[in-house]
Motif scaffolding. Structure first.
Motif, PDB file in Angstrom:
ATOM      1  N   PRO A   1     -16.856  23.831-103.919  1.00  0.00           N
ATOM      2  CA  PRO A   1     -18.167  23.201-103.819  1.00  0.00           C
ATOM      3  C   PRO A   1     -18.898  23.030-105.157  1.00  0.00           C
ATOM      4  O   PRO A   1     -20.049  22.611-105.171  1.00  0.00           O
ATOM      5  CB  PRO A   1     -18.929  24.201-102.950  1.00  0.00           C
ATOM      6  N   TYR A   2     -18.243  23.367-106.282  1.00  0.00           N
ATOM      7  CA  TYR A   2     -18.934  23.309-107.570  1.00  0.00           C
ATOM      8  C   TYR A   2     -18.995  21.895-108.122  1.00  0.00           C
ATOM      9  O   TYR A   2     -19.771  21.612-109.035  1.00  0.00           O
ATOM     10  CB  TYR A   2     -18.251  24.252-108.556  1.00  0.00           C
ATOM     11  N   ALA A   3     -18.171  21.017-107.612  1.00  0.00           N
ATOM     12  CA  ALA A   3     -18.212  19.596-107.944  1.00  0.00           C
ATOM     13  C   ALA A   3     -17.754  18.845-106.707  1.00  0.00           C
ATOM     14  O   ALA A   3     -17.327  19.458-105.722  1.00  0.00           O
ATOM     15  CB  ALA A   3     -17.314  19.294-109.140  1.00  0.00           C
ATOM     16  N   GLN A   4     -17.839  17.538-106.742  1.00  0.00           N
ATOM     17  CA  GLN A   4     -17.496  16.720-105.589  1.00  0.00           C
ATOM     18  C   GLN A   4     -16.358  15.768-105.949  1.00  0.00           C
ATOM     19  O   GLN A   4     -16.127  15.474-107.121  1.00  0.00           O
ATOM     20  CB  GLN A   4     -18.722  15.937-105.102  1.00  0.00           C
ATOM     21  N   PRO A   5     -15.628  15.284-104.937  1.00  0.00           N
ATOM     22  CA  PRO A   5     -14.506  14.380-105.220  1.00  0.00           C
ATOM     23  C   PRO A   5     -14.947  13.167-106.027  1.00  0.00           C
ATOM     24  O   PRO A   5     -16.026  12.621-105.825  1.00  0.00           O
ATOM     25  CB  PRO A   5     -14.022  13.971-103.824  1.00  0.00           C
ATOM     26  N   CYS A   6     -14.080  12.772-106.946  1.00  0.00           N
ATOM     27  CA  CYS A   6     -14.334  11.616-107.812  1.00  0.00           C
ATOM     28  C   CYS A   6     -13.526  10.426-107.322  1.00  0.00           C
ATOM     29  O   CYS A   6     -12.366  10.572-106.934  1.00  0.00           O
ATOM     30  CB  CYS A   6     -13.956  11.959-109.248  1.00  0.00           C
ATOM     31  N   GLU A   7     -14.128   9.263-107.337  1.00  0.00           N
ATOM     32  CA  GLU A   7     -13.444   8.002-107.025  1.00  0.00           C
ATOM     33  C   GLU A   7     -13.244   7.258-108.339  1.00  0.00           C
ATOM     34  O   GLU A   7     -14.171   6.626-108.852  1.00  0.00           O
ATOM     35  CB  GLU A   7     -14.291   7.173-106.055  1.00  0.00           C
ATOM     36  N   PRO A   8     -12.051   7.301-108.944  1.00  0.00           N
ATOM     37  CA  PRO A   8     -11.890   6.744-110.291  1.00  0.00           C
ATOM     38  C   PRO A   8     -12.080   5.237-110.381  1.00  0.00           C
ATOM     39  O   PRO A   8     -12.440   4.726-111.441  1.00  0.00           O
ATOM     40  CB  PRO A   8     -10.449   7.134-110.671  1.00  0.00           C
ATOM     41  N   GLY A   9     -11.809   4.518-109.306  1.00  0.00           N
ATOM     42  CA  GLY A   9     -11.978   3.073-109.354  1.00  0.00           C
ATOM     43  C   GLY A   9     -10.949   2.372-110.214  1.00  0.00           C
ATOM     44  O   GLY A   9     -11.250   1.365-110.861  1.00  0.00           O
ATOM     45  N   LEU A  10      -9.720   2.882-110.234  1.00  0.00           N
ATOM     46  CA  LEU A  10      -8.661   2.306-111.058  1.00  0.00           C
ATOM     47  C   LEU A  10      -7.608   1.588-110.225  1.00  0.00           C
ATOM     48  O   LEU A  10      -6.499   1.328-110.714  1.00  0.00           O
ATOM     49  CB  LEU A  10      -8.014   3.403-111.913  1.00  0.00           C
ATOM     50  N   GLY A  11      -7.935   1.263-108.976  1.00  0.00           N
ATOM     51  CA  GLY A  11      -7.047   0.452-108.169  1.00  0.00           C
ATOM     52  C   GLY A  11      -6.336   1.223-107.081  1.00  0.00           C
ATOM     53  O   GLY A  11      -6.213   2.450-107.121  1.00  0.00           O
ATOM     54  N   ALA A  12      -5.839   0.480-106.086  1.00  0.00           N
ATOM     55  CA  ALA A  12      -5.220   1.081-104.907  1.00  0.00           C
ATOM     56  C   ALA A  12      -3.947   1.846-105.261  1.00  0.00           C
ATOM     57  O   ALA A  12      -3.689   2.928-104.715  1.00  0.00           O
ATOM     58  CB  ALA A  12      -4.923  -0.001-103.868  1.00  0.00           C
ATOM     59  N   ALA A  13      -3.128   1.302-106.151  1.00  0.00           N
ATOM     60  CA  ALA A  13      -1.889   1.977-106.515  1.00  0.00           C
ATOM     61  C   ALA A  13      -2.186   3.308-107.214  1.00  0.00           C
ATOM     62  O   ALA A  13      -1.512   4.320-106.966  1.00  0.00           O
ATOM     63  CB  ALA A  13      -1.038   1.083-107.416  1.00  0.00           C
ATOM     64  N   PHE A  14      -3.215   3.309-108.065  1.00  0.00           N
ATOM     65  CA  PHE A  14      -3.593   4.549-108.739  1.00  0.00           C
ATOM     66  C   PHE A  14      -4.117   5.569-107.736  1.00  0.00           C
ATOM     67  O   PHE A  14      -3.785   6.751-107.800  1.00  0.00           O
ATOM     68  CB  PHE A  14      -4.646   4.260-109.803  1.00  0.00           C
ATOM     69  N   ASP A  15      -4.936   5.111-106.783  1.00  0.00           N
ATOM     70  CA  ASP A  15      -5.435   6.009-105.749  1.00  0.00           C
ATOM     71  C   ASP A  15      -4.282   6.654-104.982  1.00  0.00           C
ATOM     72  O   ASP A  15      -4.289   7.860-104.708  1.00  0.00           O
ATOM     73  CB  ASP A  15      -6.341   5.251-104.768  1.00  0.00           C
ATOM     74  N   HIS A  16      -3.295   5.855-104.614  1.00  0.00           N
ATOM     75  CA  HIS A  16      -2.154   6.402-103.882  1.00  0.00           C
ATOM     76  C   HIS A  16      -1.438   7.457-104.720  1.00  0.00           C
ATOM     77  O   HIS A  16      -1.018   8.501-104.203  1.00  0.00           O
ATOM     78  CB  HIS A  16      -1.182   5.284-103.500  1.00  0.00           C
ATOM     79  N   ALA A  17      -1.317   7.198-106.012  1.00  0.00           N
ATOM     80  CA  ALA A  17      -0.624   8.144-106.884  1.00  0.00           C
ATOM     81  C   ALA A  17      -1.356   9.472-106.958  1.00  0.00           C
ATOM     82  O   ALA A  17      -0.753  10.539-106.752  1.00  0.00           O
ATOM     83  CB  ALA A  17      -0.464   7.547-108.284  1.00  0.00           C
ATOM     84  N   ILE A  18      -2.669   9.453-107.243  1.00  0.00           N
ATOM     85  CA  ILE A  18      -3.355  10.730-107.519  1.00  0.00           C
ATOM     86  C   ILE A  18      -3.790  11.459-106.253  1.00  0.00           C
ATOM     87  O   ILE A  18      -3.945  12.680-106.259  1.00  0.00           O
ATOM     88  CB  ILE A  18      -4.544  10.549-108.466  1.00  0.00           C
ATOM     89  N   PHE A  19      -4.015  10.719-105.160  1.00  0.00           N
ATOM     90  CA  PHE A  19      -4.470  11.358-103.924  1.00  0.00           C
ATOM     91  C   PHE A  19      -3.323  11.726-102.993  1.00  0.00           C
ATOM     92  O   PHE A  19      -3.499  12.538-102.084  1.00  0.00           O
ATOM     93  CB  PHE A  19      -5.429  10.443-103.162  1.00  0.00           C
ATOM     94  N   THR A  20      -2.150  11.131-103.187  1.00  0.00           N
ATOM     95  CA  THR A  20      -1.070  11.336-102.226  1.00  0.00           C
ATOM     96  C   THR A  20       0.256  11.669-102.913  1.00  0.00           C
ATOM     97  O   THR A  20       0.752  12.786-102.803  1.00  0.00           O
ATOM     98  CB  THR A  20      -0.893  10.077-101.343  1.00  0.00           C
ATOM     99  N   ALA A  21       0.846  10.709-103.619  1.00  0.00           N
ATOM    100  CA  ALA A  21       2.214  10.878-104.104  1.00  0.00           C
ATOM    101  C   ALA A  21       2.344  12.010-105.123  1.00  0.00           C
ATOM    102  O   ALA A  21       3.219  12.877-104.994  1.00  0.00           O
ATOM    103  CB  ALA A  21       2.715   9.562-104.701  1.00  0.00           C
ATOM    104  N   ASN A  22       1.499  12.007-106.137  1.00  0.00           N
ATOM    105  CA  ASN A  22       1.610  13.035-107.179  1.00  0.00           C
ATOM    106  C   ASN A  22       1.311  14.439-106.654  1.00  0.00           C
ATOM    107  O   ASN A  22       2.052  15.386-106.961  1.00  0.00           O
ATOM    108  CB  ASN A  22       0.705  12.703-108.362  1.00  0.00           C
ATOM    109  N   PRO A  23       0.224  14.635-105.876  1.00  0.00           N
ATOM    110  CA  PRO A  23      -0.008  15.984-105.344  1.00  0.00           C
ATOM    111  C   PRO A  23       1.110  16.483-104.445  1.00  0.00           C
ATOM    112  O   PRO A  23       1.446  17.670-104.472  1.00  0.00           O
ATOM    113  CB  PRO A  23      -1.320  15.824-104.550  1.00  0.00           C
ATOM    114  N   ARG A  24       1.695  15.593-103.654  1.00  0.00           N
ATOM    115  CA  ARG A  24       2.794  16.042-102.798  1.00  0.00           C
ATOM    116  C   ARG A  24       3.994  16.476-103.627  1.00  0.00           C
ATOM    117  O   ARG A  24       4.672  17.449-103.296  1.00  0.00           O
ATOM    118  CB  ARG A  24       3.182  14.926-101.819  1.00  0.00           C
TER     119      ARG A  24
END
Length: 305
Positions: free
Chosen positions: A274-297
């Motif tokens: 709770p010390y910070a909140q999720p960030c939306e980088p705004g770098l495109g759908a492919a980037f979102d998929h990478a950092i929110f899904t593929a890379n963490p998995r």
């Protein structure tokens, strides 16, 4: 109508203290301890905790609203518990494991371990739970190659389990009077991460060739100093595909700068909630998929991106 945000399926870095762990902190008379909802640490001003931040039902609702599949929560290393005398620290760590492993989905748990008297057998046992994603260690236990060598028994167990390491800021030194409350987060925390990243760069990977490792807060932006590193006779070398950089507290500019040095595949989402909140980088759908899904998995499981 605005476009819906993509689901943030994995958050690699949060903190949530179950009731039994809070009670254990309240029972203490030395640092770290709680008095009601005020946290007392050796190197920082007393900190008023919002009780809703550790309300499991409220936090779970927030994660589900974000479309979360996994929210990996950890013991907060700035508490200094991993550095306490062995028996004292181990008792609190046992409470952390027992209470955190009871958290409902989508929560998963980063294990903790004493760094004053590493116990690989105890770590091996807790890593056997499918709700434990890996081990968190404080950056203050990974300050140079010799310190990494002292952690070898724990890191060997992680490699055997095929689970990753999360490097988190450790306890801060006493803050000089008159400085603002943000000083520890911007000075010792960042420098600890920077130092531990350099220590791993110099003396970690050779000893642990298969270990996946993530540094929170983009490793204090350490890779961005690669030009200074080269100017002083060092080298960044080939980008390590099993080193990850978690994004908490940073936004688009810092994330974009890191991508230019380490690539997209090394960036994973973490909020430090709770010390910070999720960030939306705004770098495109492919980037979102990478950092929110593929890379963490890949970080958490080793499965291909």
């Amino acid at each position: 109508m605005s476009e819906a945000l993509p689901p943030r399926l994995v958050d690699c870095h949060q903190h949530l203290w179950p009731a039994r762990f809070l009670d254990a902190l309240r029972s203490r008379d030395t640092y770290p301890y709680l008095r009601d909802w005020t946290l007392h640490l050796a190197g920082e001003d007393p900190y008023e905790i919002n009780r809703n931040d550790h309300d499991v039902s409220l936090r779970r609702a927030a994660e589900l609203a974000d479309g979360r599949e996994i929210a990996a929560v950890s013991l907060s290393s700035p508490l200094g518990i991993e550095h306490l005398p062995a028996g004292e620290g181990a008792a609190l760590i046992d409470v952390w494991h027992a209470s955190a492993l009871e958290l409902p989905d989508p929560f998963r748990v980063w294990a903790a371990a004493s760094v004053t008297d590493p116990d690989p057998a105890a770590l091996s046992e807790v890593l056997g739970s499918d709700r434990v994603v890996g081990l968190q260690l404080p950056a203050t236990a990974l300050t140079d190659p010799d310190a990494i060598l002292l952690m070898k028994p724990l890191l060997d167990e992680l490699e055997r389990a095929g689970k990753p390491l999360l490097v988190h800021p450790g306890p801060a030194p006493a803050c000089p009077p008159g400085l603002p409350s943000w000083w520890p987060a911007l000075v010792p925390y960042v420098s600890q991460l920077h130092q531990s990243w350099l220590a791993w760069h110099v003396g970690g990977r050779a000893r642990h060739p298969s270990l996946r490792i993530a540094f929170v807060a983009l490793a204090g932006l350490a890779p961005l100093h690669h030009e200074r590193l080269a100017a002083r006779g060092g080298t960044l070398g080939v980008v390590d595909p099993d080193v990850y950089y978690e994004t908490s507290s940073y936004g688009t500019r810092a994330i974009d700068a890191m991508v230019r040095v380490v690539g997209v595949d090394g960036i994973v989402h973490g909020s430090d909630r709770p010390y910070a909140q999720p960030c939306e980088p705004g770098l495109g759908a492919a980037f979102d998929h990478a950092i929110f899904t593929a890379n963490p998995r890949h970080l958490l499981t080793g499965e291909p991106r």
